[in-house]
Scaffold this active site. Structure first.
Site, PDB file in Angstrom:
ATOM      1  N   HIS A   1      10.088 -24.050   8.544  1.00 33.85           N
ATOM      2  CA  HIS A   1       9.046 -24.753   9.304  1.00 33.85           C
ATOM      3  C   HIS A   1       7.657 -24.573   8.713  1.00 33.85           C
ATOM      4  CE1 HIS A   1      11.383 -25.211  13.374  1.00 33.85           C
ATOM      5  NE2 HIS A   1      12.187 -25.297  12.334  1.00 33.85           N
TER       6      HIS A   1
ATOM      7  N   CYS B   1       3.281  -3.160   4.008  1.00 33.64           N
ATOM      8  CA  CYS B   1       2.394  -2.052   4.392  1.00 33.64           C
ATOM      9  C   CYS B   1       3.046  -1.367   5.593  1.00 33.64           C
ATOM     10  CB  CYS B   1       0.956  -2.507   4.646  1.00 33.64           C
ATOM     11  SG  CYS B   1       0.657  -3.497   6.116  1.00 33.64           S
TER      12      CYS B   1
ATOM     13  N   ASP C   1       0.861  -1.174   0.000  1.00 31.75           N
ATOM     14  CA  ASP C   1       0.000   0.000   0.000  1.00 31.75           C
ATOM     15  C   ASP C   1       0.904   1.234   0.000  1.00 31.75           C
ATOM     16  OD1 ASP C   1       0.909   0.260   2.613  1.00 31.75           O
ATOM     17  OD2 ASP C   1      -1.089   0.260   3.534  1.00 31.75           O
TER      18      ASP C   1
ATOM     19  N   THR D   1       2.654  -1.625   8.909  1.00 30.33           N
ATOM     20  CA  THR D   1       3.077  -2.585   9.935  1.00 30.33           C
ATOM     21  C   THR D   1       3.363  -3.965   9.360  1.00 30.33           C
ATOM     22  OG1 THR D   1       0.783  -3.195  10.285  1.00 30.33           O
ATOM     23  CG2 THR D   1       1.677  -1.459  11.710  1.00 30.33           C
TER      24      THR D   1
ATOM     25  N   HIS E   1       7.128 -30.976   9.691  1.00 26.44           N
ATOM     26  CA  HIS E   1       6.548 -29.669   9.354  1.00 26.44           C
ATOM     27  C   HIS E   1       5.495 -29.812   8.257  1.00 26.44           C
ATOM     28  CE1 HIS E   1       9.549 -27.995  11.923  1.00 26.44           C
ATOM     29  NE2 HIS E   1      10.526 -28.527  11.188  1.00 26.44           N
TER      30      HIS E   1
HETATM   31  C1  RB5 Z   1      -1.988   2.612   6.558  1.00 24.22           C
HETATM   32  O1  RB5 Z   1      -2.048   3.808   7.272  1.00 24.22           O
HETATM   33  C2  RB5 Z   1      -1.759   1.455   7.516  1.00 24.22           C
HETATM   34  O2  RB5 Z   1      -2.882   1.251   8.305  1.00 24.22           O
HETATM   35  C3  RB5 Z   1      -1.399   0.191   6.761  1.00 24.22           C
HETATM   36  O3  RB5 Z   1      -0.289   0.415   5.961  1.00 24.22           O
HETATM   37  C4  RB5 Z   1      -1.045  -1.009   7.613  1.00 24.22           C
HETATM   38  O4  RB5 Z   1      -0.119  -0.683   8.594  1.00 24.22           O
HETATM   39  C5  RB5 Z   1      -2.178  -1.805   8.101  1.00 24.22           C
HETATM   40  O5  RB5 Z   1      -2.013  -2.882   8.703  1.00 24.22           O
END
Ligand code: RB5
Length: 149
Positions: free
Chosen positions: A98, A65, A8, A67, A133
């Site tokens: 694994h 993304c 994203d 996180t 596994h």
């Molecule tokens: C975008 O702001 C953020 O929410 C997205 O990139 C991600 O971290 C979601 O899990």
């Protein structure tokens, strides 16, 4: 080796770094977007990469993304996908050895570029160990089948 990539807006800069890194190593890549830092929805890019990896059009996928959490959750909804969110190199090789992970997810807001590239290299060079596994992967596939009738 062919790698499908997606991100994203929050993962776009790190995805670019990963693409440059893979291209220097002559690894074949396809970028499924997004292509700018304009706000967008990570499930759209998770789905494109996950479908292509599940259909075996690519050996592995890499998703980024903010996180790595949302994009890995979304990718894991596609049957056949085992997306592993990794923020360290131990998890990166264990996810291949694994869990036979076929998609690596990384959080751009969590790890620096240097560590992220080490995670990518570690993931791509590790091999699934099979044996006990495989029995566990088969059970994961059984869960997918139960809920995808
Ligand atoms: C975008 O702001 C953020 O929410 C997205 O990139 C991600 O971290 C979601 O899990």
């Amino acid at each position: 080796m062919k790698i499908a990539l997606g991100s994203d807006h929050a993962g776009f800069p790190l995805k670019k770094e990963i693409i440059d890194h893979l291209q220097v190593k002559n690894i074949e890549i396809e970028d499924f977007g997004t292509f700018s830092e304009d706000s967008c929805d990570y499930p759209d890019y998770a789905l494109k990469v996950a479908q292509n990896v599940a259909n075996k059009n690519y050996d592995f996928g890499i998703l980024v993304c903010g996180t790595g959490i949302g994009i890995s959750i979304a990718a894991n909804k596609v049957p056949g996908v085992r997306a592993a969110l990794c923020g360290d190199t131990f998890s990166a090789h264990a996810s291949r050895e694994h869990n036979n992970a076929n998609i690596l997810a990384i959080g751009q807001r969590v790890v620096g570029v240097g560590l992220a590239l080490d995670i990518v290299d570690t993931f791509l060079s590790a091999e699934f160990q099979g044996g006990r596994h495989q029995r566990r992967i088969d059970k994961i596939t059984g869960i997918e089948r139960k809920y995808n009738k």
